[in-house]
Every structure is written in C-alpha cells, then in structure tokens.
Design a protein around this motif. Structure first.
Motif, PDB file in Angstrom:
ATOM      1  N   PRO A   1      46.836  46.355  63.552  1.00  0.00           N
ATOM      2  CA  PRO A   1      48.038  47.135  63.184  1.00  0.00           C
ATOM      3  C   PRO A   1      49.316  46.291  63.197  1.00  0.00           C
TER       4      PRO A   1
ATOM      5  N   SER B   1      43.064  43.476  71.472  1.00  0.00           N
ATOM      6  CA  SER B   1      42.146  43.621  70.346  1.00  0.00           C
ATOM      7  C   SER B   1      42.479  44.885  69.558  1.00  0.00           C
ATOM      8  N   LEU B   2      43.107  45.845  70.200  1.00  0.00           N
ATOM      9  CA  LEU B   2      43.458  47.072  69.485  1.00  0.00           C
ATOM     10  C   LEU B   2      44.732  46.897  68.675  1.00  0.00           C
TER      11      LEU B   2
ATOM     12  N   ARG C   1      41.780  46.211  76.023  1.00  0.00           N
ATOM     13  CA  ARG C   1      41.894  47.417  75.242  1.00  0.00           C
ATOM     14  C   ARG C   1      42.939  48.290  75.878  1.00  0.00           C
ATOM     15  N   PRO C   2      43.425  49.269  75.163  1.00  0.00           N
ATOM     16  CA  PRO C   2      44.504  50.056  75.746  1.00  0.00           C
ATOM     17  C   PRO C   2      43.993  50.684  77.018  1.00  0.00           C
ATOM     18  N   ARG C   3      44.852  50.714  78.008  1.00  0.00           N
ATOM     19  CA  ARG C   3      44.421  51.179  79.303  1.00  0.00           C
ATOM     20  C   ARG C   3      44.164  52.671  79.245  1.00  0.00           C
TER      21      ARG C   3
ATOM     22  N   PRO D   1      34.515  45.127  75.793  1.00  0.00           N
ATOM     23  CA  PRO D   1      34.444  46.088  74.689  1.00  0.00           C
ATOM     24  C   PRO D   1      35.338  45.691  73.520  1.00  0.00           C
ATOM     25  N   GLY D   2      35.128  46.349  72.416  1.00  0.00           N
ATOM     26  CA  GLY D   2      35.985  46.159  71.258  1.00  0.00           C
ATOM     27  C   GLY D   2      35.734  44.867  70.542  1.00  0.00           C
ATOM     28  N   SER D   3      34.477  44.419  70.538  1.00  0.00           N
ATOM     29  CA  SER D   3      34.230  43.116  69.947  1.00  0.00           C
ATOM     30  C   SER D   3      33.057  43.179  69.000  1.00  0.00           C
TER      31      SER D   3
ATOM     32  N   ARG E   1      46.107  44.026  67.507  1.00  0.00           N
ATOM     33  CA  ARG E   1      46.263  42.859  66.633  1.00  0.00           C
ATOM     34  C   ARG E   1      46.318  43.235  65.155  1.00  0.00           C
TER      35      ARG E   1
ATOM     36  N   ALA F   1      47.126  53.918  73.382  1.00  0.00           N
ATOM     37  CA  ALA F   1      46.500  54.020  72.072  1.00  0.00           C
ATOM     38  C   ALA F   1      47.403  54.811  71.133  1.00  0.00           C
TER      39      ALA F   1
ATOM     40  N   GLU G   1      36.463  46.088  80.488  1.00  0.00           N
ATOM     41  CA  GLU G   1      37.601  45.616  79.706  1.00  0.00           C
ATOM     42  C   GLU G   1      38.268  44.381  80.306  1.00  0.00           C
ATOM     43  N   LYS G   2      38.585  44.469  81.602  1.00  0.00           N
ATOM     44  CA  LYS G   2      39.431  43.440  82.207  1.00  0.00           C
ATOM     45  C   LYS G   2      38.608  42.230  82.611  1.00  0.00           C
TER      46      LYS G   2
END
Lengths: 373, 359
Positions: free
Chosen positions: B112, B107-108, B7-9, B174-176, B110, B14, B199-200
């Motif tokens: 856009p 994931s953020l 995800r964006p750091r 996250p983000g899933s 992809r 973002a 995240e990482k």
C-alpha cells in the motif's frame, strides 16, 4: 418539518462524501492496475492453519480460511468471556470480603494485572509455556495426559451417534430444569413455601441422559494421546498459543470485571442488606435475591463494554502465533495484495461480533432493568 | 520469502493502514489512462523521477528489523544490503548516496505504501512473483539477490532431510511466500505438518531455541541471519539440504514508470559490471584513462549512456564511488552472516548474477 429536512440533508451529505471517496478510490486503484473485488475468495488459499474447528487443508479457498479464522476468534472470545466473568465475579466479591488478607490479595491482583499492558502479559504467558519440557520428556502425571511445550494433551471420548443423542437429551433436560425452576419460584412467591428444585434437576439432567446412554448402548471408548517422533498424536491437544492467549485475556479482563462487580455491589444501599438480614435471610440468599439483582443494573452496561474489549483484544493473537481472523486475513493480504477488501472483511467480522454482543447484553439489560410502575 | 516481517499488531493497525491507502488513493487525482510514452527519447516523462528530483531525496521503504539487510546502526543510520540498494539509486540520480530517506515498512504496509506513492521504491527482500506484478500494479526492475527457502533444525535431533519432517511442528513468520511454500512442500510430499506461526522475531527466536517447533523455515539468508543472531549457540543448528523454492528478491516500484524502471535496473547492472571490471569505490578513478571502450562508456567518457537514462554522464561512477560494486555491498552486509555467496556470484564465477552490457 424543518427537522426532517435537516436530517435528510445531513444523510445525503454523508452518503455523497462516502460514494465520492469510494468511487475515487476505485478509479485510482484501477488506474494503478491494482486488482479489486471479492473474486479472490474462491481461489485456493494454500496457507497452513494449525487450529481449525471445521475441516481445513491448504487446498481450501480463501473464504474457508477466513471462516476458520473467524471461528478461531469466536472460540477464544467465547471462552474468554465465560471464564473472565466467572473469575472476575469471584475476585470482585472476594475483594469485599471481611477477611482482611483475602481482600488485600484480591486488591493486589486487580492493581497488578490491570496496570500491565496485555501484549506484555501475553508474551510472558507464552514464554512461560515454552519453558515446559519438550515432547520426549513430556510431563505425564496420569495415564493419557501429557504436558509439554507442544501443549496439554488429554483423552477424549471416541464420539458416536449415540453420544449426540445423549447430549441432546442433556440439553433438553437443562431447558426443562430451567423452566421448572422458574415455575417453582413463582409458586414460592404465591404461597411462601420454599421448594427444593434439585430432585427435578437430577431427574432431568442426569437420569434422563443416562437412560439414553444405556438404551442406545453408547460405547465408552477413549481416544488416547500418545507421543510420536515429533508431536503427540490422538486425543485433544490445547496448543500453547491458544492457551497463552486465553489465559492472558482471562487474567487481564477478570481484573476489570472484578472492579465492575465490586462497584456494582457497593452501589446497593446498605439499608437493603440490613433489611434482608432483619427478615432473617441467609447471607447467601441476601446476595442472590437482594444484592445481585440490584447490582446487575449497575454492572451490565460497563460489563458489555468489557466484553467488547475482550473480543477485540483477541486480535493480539498474531503476536503469539494463534491464527485468528486478523492473522489469516493479513497473510492473505500479503499473498494477493487485496488490502482494501480484506480489511473490509476484518472490519465486518469485528463489527458483527461487537454488535451481536451489544445486542445480547442490551436485551439482557432491558430484562433486568427496574420496572417502574 | 522476504516478505515476512512485522504484521500489524492488531485490527487497529490494519484499519489505519487501509485507511491510509484508501485516503491517499482517493485524494490523489486519477492518472490519465494513457500516460504519454515516448519511445526511447531522452525526454521521456517520469513522475517518480520528477518527484524525487523536486524533493531532493529518494524515499525508500525497507524492513528496518533484520540485521544484514536493513537495520539501524548504533547512530541510527540504516545499514544493510537493502539500504545499500537504495543508496546506489540515490547515487545514480543525485551523485550522492546519502540523499535517501528510509521508511520502515511491515509486510502489510509495504505494498500500500508503494501503491499510494508514500515511498518511491520498496527494497525489502520481497519475492518477485507473478501475482505481485500482474495484480498489484507493481514491477521488479532487477533481481538484487537470488535465494531459496530452506529448513533449519537442531543438530542433536538427528534430522537429515526435510522428508524426515512428517508430523513435525514447523515455525515460520506469517505473511510470507514462505508460509505457502512450506504448505506446498508438505502437501506435495504427502507429509503432515503442524504450523507454528509467530510474528515477532524475538518470540520466534525463543520458540526455536526452546524447541516449540522441530524446524524453522525461511530463506537461507534469513536462516543465516537467525544463526548469527544467537551467537555461538548457532552452531547447534544445521540447514537441511533441501531448498524448496526459488526466491528471486528484488526492489519493487510502481508499474508504468518506464524511465524510473530503467534507472533501477541499470543501477543494478552498473554494480555488477563494476565488479566484472574490477572497479571498487577506492580505485574507480584509476579507470578514467583506461583504453577499454566498454570502460570508457561506463565512466561516461564516451557515449551518452547517462543522457539515455536522463542522468548525469558520471552516474555509474557515482554509484560505484557511493556504495561500491556488487561484491563490496555483499561483503559489507551479508558475508558477516556466514552465508556463502552461492547463486549471487557473477556468471563468470559460477553464479547467476549476470551483468547486461552497458552500451
């Protein structure tokens, strides 16, 4: 008149460009069948959040999840600013100490922590915290305190209404103490006699709340943590994620604040200090009445900028698993794809936080600014 | 779950990402509301296909950070299942599997990136869901991989079932969709859960190994990837029997480009059919004189399947020559993770990968 025309023209151009961009973006998002709007905020979020200052379950709405994230950001930023200021001031003053070892140690601190990227430091603190023993072998130094890789757990007061009244009494006492101390200072300036302020302080901030406790008969019961099969239940647990983030922010920003404080103190002309010594002021009073008031005028503007940095740096939280506004909004973005709206929300939150800090600090700066007659 | 990734750091990433989206969408001219759709005519217009042909390569969004799916090899060449999905489409269009440019997407970024036209296709282990297809202006032509979400625990903790995890700390990226699936599972079973959201992948690995969490949840293929990534220590872990979700993972394209949709869907079908026929990259040429009419059509010797898709008559042969049949792709990338093929076997072997007839 001509200036006004230009200003209006410039404003119109800016507004025009923005409305064209927004209109075109909307048309294109529409053409590409991308849903837009803020209607999604009312929908069930479904995402789990570990730490929440207000009640939250995955059944709550996106709006509430985002508010939880915002409060988490504010929570860590608030404690970060308070603790980094205290640590930074101590280090900044100690760096000017006549004690050679202390001064050099503090210089080393500043250079070391200022030069390493914050993200790296966060990973380091988080990795160190994971080195703590698992729950079943938690470190248990005194009754009710457990330290494990699930965090630090300690007992808290079983909160009752009576405790709220006591807290209120303490806050009122604090306000009254500040007012009376100010009045005492003003009187001292008039007649030159020093007055002790501590008896009033004790009366207002200790005796008064104590009286409330006794009258209302607030029970003193502790909510004790105890290890269960997986985690520690009861009491309060500070998670390793929150602690690593807070610790990283404080250690890193204290190094910058120390430099701001040092430069501020050094900006005060040495003659001022000599003059205050000549008047017979103790060195603590010299620092309090002569050096700090003048140094603050140099310190506050860069300090404001440092506070803004700290608040924004808290967005690195996602890297070590603390769920702040960025973490929660980006997860939501993945679920519903409303990137434009959610990024607008993130931007709005940070803008509000930054402008608030800025406004508070500017207000403070205006108050301490040199009043020229 | 597919979807977890970096995800964006921070906020700036973002913002940059959203700015890119807004800018690229704003600058592009709005498409006519009713794109011309000619029914089943070979000359149907495909903006995506035209752009790919004019450019001379397919631009493919992959994760780029997960071995077995999309990960650069020692020479910097993208390898893995997702990368091969993109190569198969390039082979169908150009007759050359290497005419692909890979873009690593988080994931953020992809969705856009795909919506704004920065990439032609996203093959990034992304779950096919109603919301994504109905609200994001995207669609999924084929399910390349059937998976489900499971839990990984340390064997020595003696946990036998996901229902024993009440009160446990559970790690996930996250983000899933997996994040929500896990929350749903614990809610539905009236169990408590303490989420640990990291995240990482490196930090996640440390957290799992150090025991920060009692269980790690992800798609079973990702759990296998985790076990493989820690070497022999992977034997200390087990996957619990409960599979708590369906994760149909496919490649995403922009909605409304019917011709490109057909190419992606039928390229997948070609790889499945090739496996059914026993064709491989090595032996495909021997099938040229096979008398089976279905094989004759597949090879482009008879019929006009290629022309119907706006492709060369040899397109299916090119796919198999370029990347192999479905089994070959699977063996190359996923089998080394120690993951049984399970649902992804052909229907005739007891799985649910089902090759639609090419006729």
């Amino acid at each position: 008149m001509r200036r006004v025309v230009w200003q209006v023209l410039a404003a119109l151009i800016v507004i025009g460009v923005f409305s064209w961009l927004i209109g075109n973006a909307q048309a294109n998002l529409g053409a590409r069948n991308v849903a837009s709007g803020f209607g999604f905020l009312q929908r069930e979020a479904g995402l789990p959040i570990a730490e929440h200052l207000i009640p939250y379950t995955p059944a709550d709405s996106y709006l509430r999840a985002l508010v939880v994230g915002m409060l988490n950001t504010l929570w860590v930023a608030f404690w970060g600013i308070v603790l980094a200021t205290i640590l930074g001031t101590v280090i900044g003053v100690a760096r000017l100490s006549k004690n050679w070892l202390l001064a050099k140690l503090m210089s080393a601190y500043v250079e070391f922590f200022r030069d390493l990227p914050l993200l790296l430091q966060l990973f380091l603190w988080y990795a160190l915290l994971q080195g703590l023993p698992p729950v079943r072998q938690a470190i248990h130094p005194i009754a009710g305190v457990y330290l494990s890789n699930r965090g630090l757990s300690f007992p808290v007061l079983d909160w009752q209404t009576a405790h709220s009244w006591t807290l209120l009494a303490f806050i009122l006492g604090l306000i009254a103490t500040v007012i009376s101390a100010k009045r005492a200072t003003r009187k001292s300036l008039d007649d030159g006699r020093q007055r002790a302020t501590w008896p009033t302080a004790v009366l207002l901030m200790a005796v008064m709340p104590a009286t409330v406790v006794i009258t209302l008969g607030a029970p003193f019961a502790l909510d004790m943590p105890s290890p269960r099969s997986f985690n520690i239940r009861g009491g309060v647990t500070v998670s390793p994620e929150f602690f690593a983030l807070l610790f990283g922010l404080v250690i890193y920003n204290a190094a910058f604040i120390a430099e701001i404080v040092r430069s501020g103190i050094q900006s005060v002309s040495h003659g001022q200090i000599e003059a205050s010594r000549a008047l017979g002021l103790k060195s603590s009073n010299t620092l309090k009445w002569i050096v700090f008031p003048q140094a603050l005028r140099v310190i506050v503007p860069p300090l404001t900028s440092q506070y803004l940095n700290l608040a924004k740096q808290s967005s690195l939280a996602v890297a070590i698993g603390y769920q702040d506004i960025v973490s929660i909004a980006t997860t939501a973005m993945n679920q519903n794809g409303q990137a434009v709206e959610l990024v607008a929300i993130i931007m709005g939150v940070y803008l509000t936080i930054s402008l608030s800090i800025s406004a508070l600090m500017n207000h403070y700066n205006a108050r301490i600014a040199l009043v020229e007659r | 779950m597919s979807t977890n990734g970096h995800r964006p750091r921070n906020i700036f990433n973002a913002v940059a990402c959203a700015a890119t989206l807004v800018a690229s969408v704003a600058i592009a001219q709005p498409r006519p509301a009713s794109a011309p759709v000619a029914a089943a005519a070979p000359s149907v217009a495909s903006p995506t296909l035209n752009a790919i042909k004019a450019r001379g390569q397919l631009i493919c969004g992959v994760g780029g950070d997960r071995p077995g799916f999309g990960f650069p090899d020692a020479r910097g060449v993208m390898r893995g299942f997702d990368a091969d999905v993109c190569r198969s489409i390039a082979a169908a269009i150009f007759g050359n599997p290497d005419k692909v440019r890979f873009v690593s997407l988080t994931s953020l970024t992809r969705f856009p990136s795909l919506q704004s036209g920065e990439v032609d296709i996203v093959a990034r282990f992304t779950t096919w869901t109603l919301t994504r297809e109905a609200q994001l202006g995207l669609e999924v032509p084929a399910i390349h991989f059937y998976d489900g979400q499971g839990f990984l625990v340390k064997k020595k903790d003696g946990i036998k079932s996901a229902h024993d995890l009440g009160g446990a700390s559970v790690c996930f990226q996250p983000g899933s969709t997996g994040e929500v699936n896990a929350a749903d599972f614990f809610r539905a079973n009236k169990l408590e859960m303490k989420p640990v959201v990291i995240e990482k992948m490196e930090q996640m690995r440390d957290a799992i190994v150090s025991g920060r969490c009692d269980a790690y949840t992800n798609d079973t293929a990702q759990l296998a990837s985790f076990k493989a990534s820690i070497g022999s220590a992977g034997n200390d872990y087990q996957v619990l029997p409960e599979i708590i979700s369906k994760e149909p993972l496919g490649a995403f394209i922009r909605k409304g480009d019917q011709r490109f949709f057909d190419i992606v869907r039928w390229t997948h079908a070609a790889m499945l059919n090739a496996e059914e026929f026993g064709m491989t990259a090595a032996n495909i040429d021997k099938f040229r004189n096979n008398s089976n009419p279905a094989i004759q059509r597949f090879m482009g010797e008879t019929g006009d399947l290629g022309a119907a898709l706006g492709l060369d008559a040899q397109w299916a042969v090119n796919v198999v020559k370029g990347v192999g049949n479905y089994a070959e792709i699977y063996e190359r990338s996923i089998a080394p993770l120690g993951l049984p093929r399970g649902l992804n076997r052909l229907l005739k072997d007891g799985g649910i990968q089902y090759a639609a007839p090419m006729r």
